[in-house]
Design a protein around this motif. Structure first.
Motif, short mmCIF file in Angstrom:
data_model
loop_
_atom_site.label_atom_id
_atom_site.label_comp_id
_atom_site.label_asym_id
_atom_site.label_seq_id
_atom_site.Cartn_x
_atom_site.Cartn_y
_atom_site.Cartn_z
N ALA A 45 -13.31 2.16 -5.23
CA ALA A 45 -12.52 1.29 -4.35
C ALA A 45 -12.53 -0.15 -4.84
CB ALA A 45 -13.06 1.38 -2.92
N GLU A 46 -13.67 -0.61 -5.32
CA GLU A 46 -13.77 -1.97 -5.82
C GLU A 46 -12.85 -2.19 -7.02
OE1 GLU A 46 -17.13 -5.16 -7.50
OE2 GLU A 46 -17.68 -3.10 -7.01
N ILE A 47 -12.84 -1.23 -7.94
CA ILE A 47 -11.98 -1.34 -9.12
C ILE A 47 -10.51 -1.31 -8.71
CG2 ILE A 47 -11.27 -0.18 -11.25
CD1 ILE A 47 -14.22 0.79 -11.48
N LEU A 48 -10.15 -0.43 -7.79
CA LEU A 48 -8.76 -0.34 -7.33
C LEU A 48 -8.31 -1.63 -6.65
CD1 LEU A 48 -8.57 3.32 -5.94
CD2 LEU A 48 -7.81 2.48 -8.17
N ARG A 49 -9.20 -2.25 -5.93
CA ARG A 49 -8.83 -3.52 -5.27
C ARG A 49 -8.46 -4.58 -6.30
NH1 ARG A 49 -13.57 -2.21 -2.05
NH2 ARG A 49 -12.88 -1.25 -0.09
N GLY A 50 -9.10 -4.52 -7.44
CA GLY A 50 -8.78 -5.47 -8.50
C GLY A 50 -7.40 -5.28 -9.09
N TYR A 51 -6.78 -4.13 -8.83
CA TYR A 51 -5.43 -3.86 -9.34
C TYR A 51 -4.35 -4.33 -8.37
CZ TYR A 51 -7.79 -0.66 -12.60
OH TYR A 51 -8.59 -0.11 -13.57
N ASN A 52 -4.76 -4.81 -7.19
CA ASN A 52 -3.79 -5.28 -6.19
C ASN A 52 -2.80 -4.18 -5.81
OD1 ASN A 52 -2.66 -7.20 -4.45
ND2 ASN A 52 -1.16 -7.87 -5.98
N LEU A 53 -3.36 -3.01 -5.53
CA LEU A 53 -2.51 -1.90 -5.08
C LEU A 53 -1.95 -2.20 -3.69
CD1 LEU A 53 -4.54 1.25 -6.19
CD2 LEU A 53 -2.85 -0.08 -7.47
N ASP A 54 -0.93 -1.44 -3.32
CA ASP A 54 -0.26 -1.68 -2.04
C ASP A 54 -1.08 -1.17 -0.86
OD1 ASP A 54 2.64 -2.71 -2.77
OD2 ASP A 54 2.06 -1.18 -4.23
N GLN A 55 -1.91 -0.15 -1.11
CA GLN A 55 -2.75 0.38 -0.04
C GLN A 55 -3.96 1.06 -0.66
OE1 GLN A 55 -1.82 4.12 2.24
NE2 GLN A 55 -1.54 2.68 3.94
N ILE A 56 -5.12 0.86 -0.07
CA ILE A 56 -6.34 1.55 -0.50
C ILE A 56 -7.03 2.09 0.75
CG2 ILE A 56 -8.60 1.34 -1.59
CD1 ILE A 56 -7.44 -0.92 -3.29
N VAL A 76 -8.18 6.90 -1.76
CA VAL A 76 -6.78 7.04 -2.17
C VAL A 76 -6.17 5.65 -2.30
CG1 VAL A 76 -4.50 7.95 -1.61
CG2 VAL A 76 -6.54 9.26 -1.00
N GLY A 77 -5.61 5.37 -3.47
CA GLY A 77 -4.92 4.11 -3.69
C GLY A 77 -3.44 4.37 -3.92
N LEU A 78 -2.59 3.59 -3.27
CA LEU A 78 -1.15 3.76 -3.39
C LEU A 78 -0.54 2.60 -4.15
CD1 LEU A 78 1.43 5.36 -2.65
CD2 LEU A 78 1.59 3.93 -0.60
N LEU A 79 0.22 2.92 -5.19
CA LEU A 79 0.94 1.92 -5.98
C LEU A 79 2.44 2.13 -5.77
CD1 LEU A 79 1.06 -0.27 -8.23
CD2 LEU A 79 1.10 1.62 -9.88
N LYS A 80 3.12 1.13 -5.27
CA LYS A 80 4.56 1.21 -5.07
C LYS A 80 5.26 0.64 -6.30
CE LYS A 80 4.41 0.96 -0.03
NZ LYS A 80 4.88 0.24 1.19
N GLY A 81 6.12 1.46 -6.89
CA GLY A 81 6.85 1.03 -8.07
C GLY A 81 7.96 0.05 -7.73
N GLY A 82 8.51 -0.57 -8.78
CA GLY A 82 9.55 -1.57 -8.59
C GLY A 82 10.92 -0.98 -8.37
N LYS A 83 11.05 0.34 -8.51
CA LYS A 83 12.33 1.01 -8.32
C LYS A 83 12.16 2.14 -7.31
CE LYS A 83 13.23 0.17 -13.24
NZ LYS A 83 13.52 0.81 -14.55
N PRO A 84 13.21 2.50 -6.59
CA PRO A 84 13.09 3.59 -5.61
C PRO A 84 12.91 4.93 -6.30
CG PRO A 84 15.38 2.87 -5.80
CD PRO A 84 14.56 1.90 -6.61
N GLY A 85 12.20 5.81 -5.63
CA GLY A 85 11.99 7.14 -6.19
C GLY A 85 10.94 7.89 -5.41
N VAL A 132 -3.32 0.50 -15.91
CA VAL A 132 -2.13 0.34 -16.76
C VAL A 132 -0.86 0.38 -15.93
CG1 VAL A 132 -0.74 1.46 -18.53
CG2 VAL A 132 -3.20 1.20 -18.87
N LEU A 133 -0.77 1.38 -15.04
CA LEU A 133 0.45 1.52 -14.24
C LEU A 133 0.62 0.36 -13.26
CD1 LEU A 133 0.33 5.38 -13.58
CD2 LEU A 133 1.76 4.13 -15.21
N ALA A 134 -0.49 -0.15 -12.75
CA ALA A 134 -0.39 -1.30 -11.84
C ALA A 134 0.16 -2.53 -12.56
CB ALA A 134 -1.76 -1.61 -11.24
N GLU A 135 -0.20 -2.71 -13.82
CA GLU A 135 0.30 -3.84 -14.59
C GLU A 135 1.80 -3.73 -14.89
OE1 GLU A 135 -1.95 -4.23 -18.16
OE2 GLU A 135 -3.57 -5.37 -17.19
#
Length: 398
Positions: A45-56, A66-75, A123-126
């Motif tokens: 959880a600590e590492i995921l927080r560093g990625y600035n995910l949309d929800q943890i 569970v960490g959720l990453l929202k992409g820049g495009k719909p899908g 990588v994906l968060a970046e």
């Protein structure tokens, strides 16, 4: 023109290799048993927080993250899962990252599963702006011990809004750089049983005055093998294994009682039902025939892992891009079990085996062995295959 994200994924992951290895070796030194994980999910959880995910979310289904990453495009939303529990085994390797917890070690690669997915998440968060959809990073506790963490995480909403899921297992019997995948059932239903036999004990010199529970038990062991040979079609598969047999205390005493435990493995629901029915009938009938009684406790564990064909083909395509066509094989199903099956009962997806074996680095021992280890290059291979699979799924849903 700039290459698409999936084409750059391997290069981007390579830049994180040192960190991924460091995470894996830390987890390897401080393993935690199923349902006892505390520091591991906190670290995740600590590492995921560093990625600035949309929800943890923490404490999912008990100890999952569970960490959720929202992409820049719909899908669509795609989940990628890793597990992080260890086993009650004493680490016997002579390596700097040997387990520091007596009697506990990562003997199945779950430390590497988690570390690889953490690297992929970074990588994906970046590069979230390039992602056509959302990605849920599912870190699961307690894969090794029934009832497992997956079913509790599903019930707690880990897959809510998820359209498909992908997962991988690093495999020491598969050479590093190779990948095994197949559609349909690839891992078995896992059921357990315990048998209590009651006879009538007595002196070993006068067997006619007794009911020998060891003889009953021995006959039951032999008769149970007829389930596979005479009750199930030769086209189908079933394994019935008696793993423990305990009775008696003295060489000249006929044992009053006997206890056995074992496991039943199958793939289809029909074979699973038939095997359970026949096991109970054989045990009770054999005991009665020889003058004793028997009780059966039968426990159903993980269901079979069944890959959906379209998603299995996506993984195969992704793996070929990473490893080359000659190193990607359609696998033969294994009678091992995995609670990834619960996710696949909820949404489409696929589970893949990533080669991690290499005798040159000591990665030649089987899973659950006290000297188990992996070729750490497999972590980035696994991460890239899973990442490409998720991105390919998103592209195909446009």
């Amino acid at each position: 023109m700039e290459n698409k994200l999936h084409e750059r994924l391997g290069q981007l992951l390579k830049q994180r290799e040192e960190q991924v290895i460091s995470w894996r070796r830390h987890l390897h030194q401080y393993p935690e048993l199923s349902f006892q994980e505390e520091k591991t999910p906190a670290m995740i959880a600590e590492i995921l927080r560093g990625y600035n995910l949309d929800q943890i979310r923490t404490g999912v289904g008990g100890r999952g993250v569970v960490g959720l990453l929202k992409g820049g495009k719909p899908g669509p939303t795609v989940a990628i899962r890793a597990d992080f529990d260890a086993l009650p085994i004493q680490d016997q390797k002579d390596v700097p990252y040997k387990s520091r917890v007596p009697g506990v070690m990562h003997a199945c690669g779950h430390d590497a599963h988690t570390s690889g997915l953490l690297g992929l998440a970074g990588v994906l968060a970046e590069h979230r702006d390039e992602i056509p959809g959302n990605i849920a990073f599912v870190f699961q506790h307690a894969e090794e011990e029934n009832p497992g963490g997956a079913i509790a995480m599903v019930e707690d909403g880990a897959l809510d809004g998820v359209d498909a899921i992908f997962g991988a297992h690093l495999w020491s019997s598969c050479p590093v750089g190779h990948v095994w995948i197949a559609p349909g059932p690839i891992m078995a239903n896992v059921d357990d049983f315990a048998i209590e036999i009651q006879g009538r004990g007595g002196h070993g010199a006068v067997p006619q005055e007794t009911v020998d529970s060891i003889v009953i038990g021995s006959q039951i062991v032999a008769n149970l093998q007829t389930i596979a040979s005479r009750n199930i079609s030769p086209i189908d598969s079933v394994v019935v294994t008696v793993g423990t047999f305990n009775a008696g205390d003295n060489n000249n005493v006929i044992a009053d009682s006997c206890r056995m435990t074992g496991t039943v493995r199958s793939f289809s629901p029909e074979v699973r039902d038939r095997a359970e029915q026949r096991l109970k009938e054989i045990v009770e009938g054999t005991a009665a025939m020889l003058g004793g009684t028997a009780k059966v406790e039968y426990s159903r564990g993980y269901p079979a892992v069944v890959n959906t064909p379209a998603e299995a083909e996506m993984v195969r395509t992704a793996a070929i891009a990473v490893c080359g066509e000659q190193r990607v094989e359609w696998m033969t199903p294994t009678m091992g079990g995995e609670d990834f099956s619960y996710y696949l009962e909820k949404v489409p997806g696929a589970f893949v085996f990533i080669g991690a074996g290499n005798p040159e680095v000591g990665a030649s021992y089987p899973h659950h062995h006290p000297r188990f280890d992996i070729d750490e290059r497999a972590m980035l291979i696994s991460a890239e295959v899973l990442g490409r699979s998720a991105l390919l799924y998103m592209e195909q849903q446009k």
